[in-house]
Design a protein around this motif. Structure first.
Motif, PDB file in Angstrom:
ATOM      1  N   ALA A   1       1.064  -1.011   0.219  1.00 18.06           N
ATOM      2  CA  ALA A   1       0.090   0.223   0.140  1.00 18.06           C
ATOM      3  C   ALA A   1       0.451   1.066  -0.352  1.00 18.06           C
ATOM      4  CB  ALA A   1      -0.736  -0.142   1.042  1.00 18.06           C
ATOM      5  N   LEU A   2       1.952   1.275   1.037  1.00 20.25           N
ATOM      6  CA  LEU A   2       3.464   2.504   0.958  1.00 20.25           C
ATOM      7  C   LEU A   2       3.262   2.436  -0.152  1.00 20.25           C
ATOM      8  CD1 LEU A   2       4.134   4.444   2.359  1.00 20.25           C
ATOM      9  CD2 LEU A   2       6.243   3.134   2.782  1.00 20.25           C
TER      10      LEU A   2
ATOM     11  N   GLN B   1       4.503   5.745  -5.534  1.00 21.03           N
ATOM     12  CA  GLN B   1       4.578   6.190  -7.281  1.00 21.03           C
ATOM     13  C   GLN B   1       3.438   6.636  -7.364  1.00 21.03           C
ATOM     14  OE1 GLN B   1       3.629   1.542  -7.864  1.00 21.03           O
ATOM     15  NE2 GLN B   1       5.710   0.981  -8.187  1.00 21.03           N
ATOM     16  N   GLU B   2       3.167   7.657  -6.678  1.00 18.95           N
ATOM     17  CA  GLU B   2       1.677   8.467  -7.802  1.00 18.95           C
ATOM     18  C   GLU B   2       2.411   9.961  -7.530  1.00 18.95           C
ATOM     19  OE1 GLU B   2      -1.470   9.449  -4.838  1.00 18.95           O
ATOM     20  OE2 GLU B   2      -2.105   6.720  -5.231  1.00 18.95           O
TER      21      GLU B   2
ATOM     22  N   LEU C   1       4.042   8.296   5.946  1.00 20.30           N
ATOM     23  CA  LEU C   1       4.175   9.486   4.595  1.00 20.30           C
ATOM     24  C   LEU C   1       4.678  10.636   5.883  1.00 20.30           C
ATOM     25  CD1 LEU C   1       2.182   9.432   1.881  1.00 20.30           C
ATOM     26  CD2 LEU C   1       4.156   8.469   1.950  1.00 20.30           C
ATOM     27  N   HIS C   2       3.394  10.655   6.523  1.00 18.20           N
ATOM     28  CA  HIS C   2       3.885  12.088   7.383  1.00 18.20           C
ATOM     29  C   HIS C   2       4.894  11.891   8.279  1.00 18.20           C
ATOM     30  CE1 HIS C   2       3.093  15.758  10.012  1.00 18.20           C
ATOM     31  NE2 HIS C   2       3.140  14.711  11.194  1.00 18.20           N
ATOM     32  N   ALA C   3       5.323  11.181   8.909  1.00 19.01           N
ATOM     33  CA  ALA C   3       6.345  10.986   9.645  1.00 19.01           C
ATOM     34  C   ALA C   3       7.863  11.531   8.657  1.00 19.01           C
ATOM     35  CB  ALA C   3       6.868   9.033   9.978  1.00 19.01           C
ATOM     36  N   ALA C   4       7.733  10.407   7.122  1.00 16.68           N
ATOM     37  CA  ALA C   4       8.893  11.016   6.391  1.00 16.68           C
ATOM     38  C   ALA C   4       9.210  12.022   6.107  1.00 16.68           C
ATOM     39  CB  ALA C   4       8.525  10.228   5.068  1.00 16.68           C
TER      40      ALA C   4
END
Length: 315
Positions: A16-17, A22-23, A225-228
């Motif tokens: 899922a990540l 990939q978007e 994604l927020h953590a990244a």
């Protein structure tokens, strides 16, 4: 273009990540896993087959220095408890090998890579009836939780030294995992959704009063994604955040399933509590996470939204 490395990229959360990343065509992805039967492929996506703790695999994966690493791979809790040597090698030793390899890269590049670590609420061990706060002492009761906690501590130390920029996230039960997946003691959290949504009977190994911490897969990916991307300038010394969760009993979840799929759901479920499973995964108190919420992390909102997102078809 940022180079992002993902371990466990062919797993439940990893797939899922990868789809979400990939978007954005500005990302160059390197995926590490021991098989790639269904991991998404793309023009800026490279697959590296093997164990993330294998030096040769890391040589291949890190030919281009990594800007961000999502470390998702692990041996799940119940399996790690049954096969202690395997859990120790993967969940602790290989994780430390990866972290130190990235720290060496950071020293050479003079730029610490962001390391997003999928830790676990298993670090807490048995909990009482009182609400859990973010400074709850960690007293893991299974090897999986112990190894996650040890890795958190080393990642925090490498971040203190400026060699990594780590963010450890203590993940709750992520739903709804594939019905055929094994090795997770918390599998009932996903199976109850799959079975009742399909109109099939389900014998639940915890009582109707059992409570757990819940998060859907899309919500989990949002938090990763927020953590990244978040600033770590004001991060705690632990470099660890307990993610906000929904605290729901099985009865509350069933009520939301009835609302979505009809009253017949009540006749489809029965309970045969397994004392060990209920003690480990069905006895969670309320959770208070003001610091994580202030840092931008989120939960699903309510049980209806949890079910909607958890059972949403994947692309």
């Amino acid at each position: 273009m940022s180079h992002i490395v993902i371990t466990g990229a062919n797993g439940f959360v990893g797939r899922a990540l990868v789809r979400r990343l990939q978007e954005d065509p500005k990302h160059q992805l390197t995926l590490i896993d021991q098989s790639f039967d269904s991991a998404p492929a793309g023009p800026n996506t490279r697959r590296v087959l093997g164990s993330f703790g294998d030096p040769a695999v890391l040589d291949d994966a890190l030919r281009l220095p990594a800007d961000i690493v999502f470390h998702l791979a692990s041996v799940p809790g119940s399996l790690a408890e049954r096969e202690h040597a395997l859990g120790y090698q993967v969940n602790l030793q290989a994780t430390l090998t990866l972290a130190h390899r990235l720290a060496a890269q950071g020293r050479k590049q003079r730029r610490a890579p962001r390391f997003v670590f999928a830790s676990s609420v298993a670090v807490y061990g048995p909990l009482g009836a009182d609400a859990v706060h973010e400074d709850q002492p960690a007293r893991p009761a299974i090897s999986y939780g112990a190894h996650k906690l040890m890795a958190e501590i080393e990642l925090a130390d490498l971040s203190r030294r400026g060699e990594l920029d780590a963010v450890s996230l203590r993940l709750p039960g992520i739903v709804a995992r594939p019905a055929a997946e094994t090795g997770h003691g918390s599998a009932f959290m996903s199976l109850v959704m799959h079975r009742l949504a399909a109109g099939e009977p389900y014998v639940c190994p915890v009582s109707a009063q059992a409570t757990a911490w819940w998060m859907s897969l899309p919500c989990c990916v949002d938090n990763l994604l927020h953590a990244a991307a978040m600033s770590t300038a004001e991060a705690p010394a632990s470099r660890c955040w307990q993610l906000p969760v929904l605290h729901l009993s099985m009865e509350q979840l069933l009520a939301a399933l009835v609302e979505r799929y009809g009253a017949r759901c009540r006749q489809l479920i029965s309970h045969q509590p397994d004392p060990r499973i209920e003690a480990l995964f069905g006895n969670y108190p309320a959770l208070r996470t003001p610091a994580a919420l202030a840092a931008g992390f989120r939960h699903d909102g309510d049980a209806a939204r949890l079910i909607q997102q958890a059972l949403a078809p994947t692309p």
